[in-house]
Design an enzyme around this catalytic site. Structure first.
Site, mmCIF file in Angstrom:
data_model
loop_
_atom_site.group_PDB
_atom_site.id
_atom_site.type_symbol
_atom_site.label_atom_id
_atom_site.label_comp_id
_atom_site.label_asym_id
_atom_site.label_seq_id
_atom_site.Cartn_x
_atom_site.Cartn_y
_atom_site.Cartn_z
ATOM 1 N N SER A 192 0.751 -1.180 0.397
ATOM 2 C CA SER A 192 -0.206 0.071 -0.085
ATOM 3 C C SER A 192 1.388 0.986 -0.335
ATOM 4 O O SER A 192 1.650 1.527 1.145
ATOM 5 C CB SER A 192 -0.708 -0.168 0.820
ATOM 6 N N HIS A 228 -1.566 -1.166 -4.210
ATOM 7 C CA HIS A 228 -2.628 -1.184 -3.873
ATOM 8 C C HIS A 228 -2.879 0.731 -3.768
ATOM 9 O O HIS A 228 -1.592 0.840 -2.065
ATOM 10 C CB HIS A 228 -2.756 -1.453 -2.149
ATOM 11 N N ASP A 283 -4.863 3.839 -2.112
ATOM 12 C CA ASP A 283 -6.303 3.797 -0.926
ATOM 13 C C ASP A 283 -6.268 5.077 -1.487
ATOM 14 O O ASP A 283 -5.624 6.768 -0.883
ATOM 15 C CB ASP A 283 -5.084 4.112 0.897
ATOM 16 N N MET A 301 -9.233 7.962 -0.448
ATOM 17 C CA MET A 301 -9.561 8.710 1.308
ATOM 18 C C MET A 301 -10.670 10.126 1.520
ATOM 19 O O MET A 301 -9.349 10.638 0.383
ATOM 20 C CB MET A 301 -9.037 8.642 2.160
ATOM 21 N N HIS A 315 -8.156 1.056 -3.697
ATOM 22 C CA HIS A 315 -8.802 0.997 -2.606
ATOM 23 C C HIS A 315 -10.211 2.260 -2.517
ATOM 24 O O HIS A 315 -9.040 2.445 -1.702
ATOM 25 C CB HIS A 315 -8.253 0.324 -1.733
ATOM 26 N N MET A 346 -12.380 4.003 -0.224
ATOM 27 C CA MET A 346 -12.490 4.576 1.429
ATOM 28 C C MET A 346 -13.435 5.629 1.044
ATOM 29 O O MET A 346 -12.800 6.880 1.469
ATOM 30 C CB MET A 346 -11.592 4.324 2.441
ATOM 31 N N MET A 405 -11.835 -5.744 5.691
ATOM 32 C CA MET A 405 -10.786 -5.055 6.349
ATOM 33 C C MET A 405 -10.449 -5.586 7.781
ATOM 34 O O MET A 405 -10.939 -6.135 8.681
ATOM 35 C CB MET A 405 -11.093 -3.606 6.820
ATOM 36 N N PHE A 426 -5.680 4.302 8.202
ATOM 37 C CA PHE A 426 -5.166 4.789 8.762
ATOM 38 C C PHE A 426 -3.598 4.090 8.438
ATOM 39 O O PHE A 426 -4.321 2.686 9.545
ATOM 40 C CB PHE A 426 -4.723 5.805 10.571
ATOM 41 N N ASP A 437 -6.531 -6.531 4.574
ATOM 42 C CA ASP A 437 -5.305 -4.729 4.369
ATOM 43 C C ASP A 437 -5.752 -4.429 5.488
ATOM 44 O O ASP A 437 -6.531 -4.023 6.382
ATOM 45 C CB ASP A 437 -6.202 -3.949 3.292
ATOM 46 N N GLY A 458 -2.364 -3.834 8.953
ATOM 47 C CA GLY A 458 -1.765 -4.816 9.787
ATOM 48 C C GLY A 458 -1.242 -6.462 9.390
ATOM 49 O O GLY A 458 -0.501 -6.841 10.567
ATOM 50 N N SER A 465 2.715 -0.619 6.300
ATOM 51 C CA SER A 465 3.988 -0.532 6.815
ATOM 52 C C SER A 465 4.808 -0.913 6.556
ATOM 53 O O SER A 465 6.419 -0.895 7.002
ATOM 54 C CB SER A 465 3.383 0.436 8.627
HETATM 55 C C1 DX5 Z 1 -6.138 1.103 5.665
HETATM 56 C C2 DX5 Z 1 -5.452 1.160 4.232
HETATM 57 C C3 DX5 Z 1 -4.631 0.665 4.829
HETATM 58 C C4 DX5 Z 1 -3.249 0.591 5.177
HETATM 59 C C5 DX5 Z 1 -2.450 -0.324 5.279
HETATM 60 O O1 DX5 Z 1 -7.853 2.292 5.186
HETATM 61 O O2 DX5 Z 1 -6.508 1.088 3.525
HETATM 62 O O3 DX5 Z 1 -4.803 -0.244 2.852
HETATM 63 O O4 DX5 Z 1 -2.405 0.872 3.940
HETATM 64 O O5 DX5 Z 1 -1.642 -0.108 5.879
HETATM 65 P P1 DX5 Z 1 -0.482 -1.368 7.150
HETATM 66 O O6 DX5 Z 1 0.254 -2.070 6.115
HETATM 67 O O7 DX5 Z 1 -0.098 -0.512 7.296
HETATM 68 O O8 DX5 Z 1 -2.091 -1.592 8.008
HETATM 69 ZN ZN ZN Z 2 -6.475 -0.320 1.795
#
Ligand code: DX5
Ligand code: ZN
Length: 221
Positions: A8, A31, A33, A35, A64, A66, A135, A141, A173, A175, A196
């Site tokens: 991501s 990926h 994101d 938002m 993705h 959001m 999720m 975040f 997606d 952690g 991360s």
């Molecule tokens: C969170 C995002 C994820 C995010 C995951 O809302 O949709 O894609 O980047 O980040 P990590 O892998 O650090 O949890």
């Molecule tokens: Zn995502």
């Protein structure tokens, strides 16, 4: 056996995006994101950025969304040439019509479920989607802890897809790390988003390789 690792770019350096895309060139998809600060309490980027990432990325895009009102906006992301476009079930007015529209444009259609969303209403509709995203954190975040209590949801979706004979990509997606990818794979996931854990690694390419090996070793697919 297919095991996909999708880093991501939420955890990339936004002003060195092209450089960071180069660091994950051994992954499967990128990926992305999006938002809107309404559907989730955070803001990233929109269509113009996704178009540019599409132009310079060595890998296909896994977008993705959001955002509120994906019925209105998601087709525009498919039009950028994104490989897949995933919208949230909680935000869509007519998920099936929207998925059909995305496929018509030529993208794979994905539906995402927040941790509190029951998968049950979607289990009979899985043939309308190419991917379902469970999720494993509250969306918004990067860097949050993996929710192990989502494992029964993964199992329920995987079992329903198998009953219907579908090759549904089941994405997790949030952690995902070397510590958590195994249990997600064991419970039916085959497509792993990692933000991360990839971008904070000393060597992102090496991290992607290790994540893929661990997932493949624990996958039933
Ligand atoms: C969170 C995002 C994820 C995010 C995951 O809302 O949709 O894609 O980047 O980040 P990590 O892998 O650090 O949890
Ligand atoms: Zn995502």
């Amino acid at each position: 056996m297919a095991t996909r690792i999708n880093p991501s770019i939420l955890s990339a350096d936004f002003v060195n995006m092209e450089r960071d895309l180069g660091r994950i060139a051994d992954a499967d998809l990128v990926h992305v994101d999006v938002m809107d600060n309404h559907f989730v309490p955070n803001l990233t980027f929109g269509l113009q950025m996704v178009q540019r990432v599409q132009e310079v990325s060595p890998l296909p895009l896994d977008v993705h969304l959001m955002i509120d009102d994906p019925d209105r906006w998601a087709p525009d992301y498919a039009e950028t040439g994104a490989f897949s476009v995933t919208f949230h079930a909680e935000a869509a007015t007519d998920p099936v019509a929207l998925a059909r529209r995305l496929r018509e444009i030529g993208a794979r259609a994905g539906i995402a479920l927040k941790p509190g969303t029951d998968p049950e209403p979607y289990l009979d509709l899985l043939s309308e989607f190419d991917q379902l995203l469970v999720m494993t954190v509250e969306p918004g975040f990067g860097g949050q802890s993996f929710k192990r209590d989502m494992m029964p949801k993964l199992q329920a979706v995987r079992a329903a897809a198998e009953r219907s004979g579908l090759d549904l990509w089941l994405q997790v997606d949030g952690g995902i790390s070397l510590e958590t990818i195994e249990v997600a794979a064991e419970n039916g996931a085959d497509t792993f988003v990692a933000g991360s854990s990839v971008f904070n690694a000393a060597d992102p390419a090496d991290q992607i390789r290790m994540l893929r090996e661990r997932a493949a070793a624990h996958s039933h697919r």
